[in-house]
Design a protein around this motif. Structure first.
Motif, PDB file in Angstrom:
ATOM      1  N   SER A  14       0.847  -1.190   0.000  1.00  0.00           N
ATOM      2  CA  SER A  14       0.000   0.000   0.000  1.00  0.00           C
ATOM      3  C   SER A  14       0.886   1.245   0.000  1.00  0.00           C
ATOM      4  O   SER A  14       1.356   1.682   1.064  1.00  0.00           O
ATOM      5  CB  SER A  14      -0.920   0.003   1.230  1.00  0.00           C
ATOM      6  N   PRO A  15       1.164   1.808  -1.175  1.00  0.00           N
ATOM      7  CA  PRO A  15       2.017   3.004  -1.223  1.00  0.00           C
ATOM      8  C   PRO A  15       1.359   4.198  -0.543  1.00  0.00           C
ATOM      9  O   PRO A  15       0.133   4.337  -0.538  1.00  0.00           O
ATOM     10  CB  PRO A  15       2.172   3.250  -2.733  1.00  0.00           C
ATOM     11  N   LEU A  16       2.184   5.041   0.029  1.00  0.00           N
ATOM     12  CA  LEU A  16       1.732   6.324   0.554  1.00  0.00           C
ATOM     13  C   LEU A  16       1.937   7.331  -0.570  1.00  0.00           C
ATOM     14  O   LEU A  16       3.038   7.448  -1.110  1.00  0.00           O
ATOM     15  CB  LEU A  16       2.555   6.709   1.780  1.00  0.00           C
ATOM     16  N   VAL A  17       0.879   8.038  -0.966  1.00  0.00           N
ATOM     17  CA  VAL A  17       0.936   8.879  -2.165  1.00  0.00           C
ATOM     18  C   VAL A  17       0.784  10.351  -1.811  1.00  0.00           C
ATOM     19  O   VAL A  17      -0.090  10.739  -1.031  1.00  0.00           O
ATOM     20  CB  VAL A  17      -0.154   8.464  -3.171  1.00  0.00           C
ATOM     21  N   VAL A  18       1.651  11.160  -2.400  1.00  0.00           N
ATOM     22  CA  VAL A  18       1.600  12.619  -2.275  1.00  0.00           C
ATOM     23  C   VAL A  18       1.271  13.193  -3.643  1.00  0.00           C
ATOM     24  O   VAL A  18       1.848  12.782  -4.653  1.00  0.00           O
ATOM     25  CB  VAL A  18       2.961  13.177  -1.789  1.00  0.00           C
ATOM     26  N   GLY A  19       0.336  14.130  -3.686  1.00  0.00           N
ATOM     27  CA  GLY A  19      -0.035  14.734  -4.959  1.00  0.00           C
ATOM     28  C   GLY A  19      -0.931  15.937  -4.761  1.00  0.00           C
ATOM     29  O   GLY A  19      -1.136  16.398  -3.631  1.00  0.00           O
ATOM     30  N   PRO A  20      -1.492  16.455  -5.838  1.00  0.00           N
ATOM     31  CA  PRO A  20      -2.343  17.646  -5.735  1.00  0.00           C
ATOM     32  C   PRO A  20      -3.620  17.395  -4.942  1.00  0.00           C
ATOM     33  O   PRO A  20      -4.275  18.349  -4.522  1.00  0.00           O
ATOM     34  CB  PRO A  20      -2.645  17.989  -7.199  1.00  0.00           C
ATOM     35  N   HIS A  21      -3.962  16.123  -4.739  1.00  0.00           N
ATOM     36  CA  HIS A  21      -5.187  15.804  -4.002  1.00  0.00           C
ATOM     37  C   HIS A  21      -5.028  15.966  -2.501  1.00  0.00           C
ATOM     38  O   HIS A  21      -6.025  16.112  -1.788  1.00  0.00           O
ATOM     39  CB  HIS A  21      -5.613  14.361  -4.309  1.00  0.00           C
ATOM     40  N   ASN A  22      -3.786  15.940  -1.998  1.00  0.00           N
ATOM     41  CA  ASN A  22      -3.626  16.027  -0.541  1.00  0.00           C
ATOM     42  C   ASN A  22      -2.546  17.001  -0.075  1.00  0.00           C
ATOM     43  O   ASN A  22      -2.406  17.236   1.118  1.00  0.00           O
ATOM     44  CB  ASN A  22      -3.357  14.642   0.058  1.00  0.00           C
ATOM     45  N   MET A  23      -1.782  17.592  -0.997  1.00  0.00           N
ATOM     46  CA  MET A  23      -0.806  18.598  -0.595  1.00  0.00           C
ATOM     47  C   MET A  23      -1.506  19.946  -0.428  1.00  0.00           C
ATOM     48  O   MET A  23      -2.399  20.292  -1.200  1.00  0.00           O
ATOM     49  CB  MET A  23       0.307  18.725  -1.640  1.00  0.00           C
ATOM     50  N   PRO A  24      -1.122  20.723   0.582  1.00  0.00           N
ATOM     51  CA  PRO A  24      -1.792  22.008   0.812  1.00  0.00           C
ATOM     52  C   PRO A  24      -1.492  23.017  -0.290  1.00  0.00           C
ATOM     53  O   PRO A  24      -0.415  23.000  -0.884  1.00  0.00           O
ATOM     54  CB  PRO A  24      -1.200  22.470   2.151  1.00  0.00           C
TER      55      PRO A  24
END
Length: 294
Positions: free
Chosen positions: A133-143
């Protein structure tokens, strides 16, 4: 300068290894604050001729729970091959270092982020042997950081947020905030951020906005990177000004300037060509004559 969003999305964690602590807070993942972070070799190649490399690998020490490995992958688009390589990375690292492994995937668009976040299962339908289960950073959760004080408080996080929001319609305000936050920062701190942001924006329209901001807001910096960006900004500014002069001369002389011709003039970035066109615009009987080769 390498103009690669892929490089910036993972290299920012090399420049600021403690950044993941703040990212995990943003994502709501309870991970103990690091006491130290070590940049690890990224080569995952085995003795057999199969070369595999993770983008960035960090060993993070914590007061509670002990150390763990953070494998960071920058992902610009969906790639079915990653369903094979990512589980390999994690199992290989766990086997080699005998440490817990966390995979962080950094994306710049919602579709890729949604794809990357899907668990990867290995096994039978009735019983899964392994689930990643990768931890994902992107425009959906970055402030979306448009407050200068907040950006100045955590420049590394503000930079990552700007990179992941490269396609955001409000990216201009995001970049303006970041450049304003850098005004009082020492050059040694500002320079890597200027470069990483330029890399992260790639060839998007926002990249030129960033260069223009750096040329104005950070004009007191003398580093190679800042000077290069300012030089490009000044050159493009001069070209734009000369193109406007050509159009003004033609219009004042009552000559019709078709849209295709106007576009050709404004899109030209060569100062010498624009200078020749400007000279011809003063005497040309028709607007098209400025393009005539002598």
């Amino acid at each position: 300068m390498v103009s690669s969003p892929h490089e910036a999305m993972h290299r920012i964690f090399q420049e600021y290894p403690a950044l993941f602590s703040r990212v995990s807070e943003v994502l709501g993942v309870d991970i103990p604050p690091p006491t130290s972070v070590t940049l690890m070799p990224t080569d995952l190649t085995e003795a057999r001729p199969v070369e595999r490399r993770v983008d960035t690998l960090l060993r993070i020490e914590t007061e509670v729970g002990g150390p763990f490995l953070l494998a960071i992958e920058a992902q610009g688009k969906k790639d079915p091959d990653k369903t094979v390589s990512w589980p390999y990375y994690v199992t290989y690292l766990h086997n080699r270092y005998r440490l817990p492994v966390l995979l962080l995937v950094v994306c710049q668009d919602h579709a890729t982020a949604q794809w990357a976040a899907r668990p990867i299962s290995i096994g039978l339908h009735q019983w899964q042997t392994f689930i990643l289960s990768p931890l994902v950073v992107g425009p959906h959760n970055m402030p979306v950081i448009t407050d200068v004080a907040k950006a100045r408080k955590d420049l590394a996080l503000a930079t990552l947020a700007a990179i992941t929001h490269a396609d955001n319609p409000d990216v201009g305000a995001i970049l303006k905030t970041l450049s304003a936050a850098l005004r009082d920062a020492p050059e040694a701190i500002a320079d890597p951020i200027v470069e990483l942001t330029a890399q992260g924006l790639g060839n998007r329209p926002a990249a030129q906005q960033w260069r223009n901001l750096v040329a104005v807001d950070l004009s007191f910096y003398k580093s190679f990177m800042s000077e290069e960006i300012r030089d490009e900004g000044r050159a493009q500014g001069r070209a734009q000004g000369r193109a406007e002069d050509i159009l003004l001369v033609l219009e004042q002389r009552g000559l019709t300037v078709p849209d295709r011709m106007r576009e050709r003039i404004t899109d030209c970035g060569d100062p010498e060509t624009l200078r020749q066109w400007l000279v011809r615009a003063v005497t040309a009987a028709a607007a098209e004559e400025i393009f005539a080769e002598k």
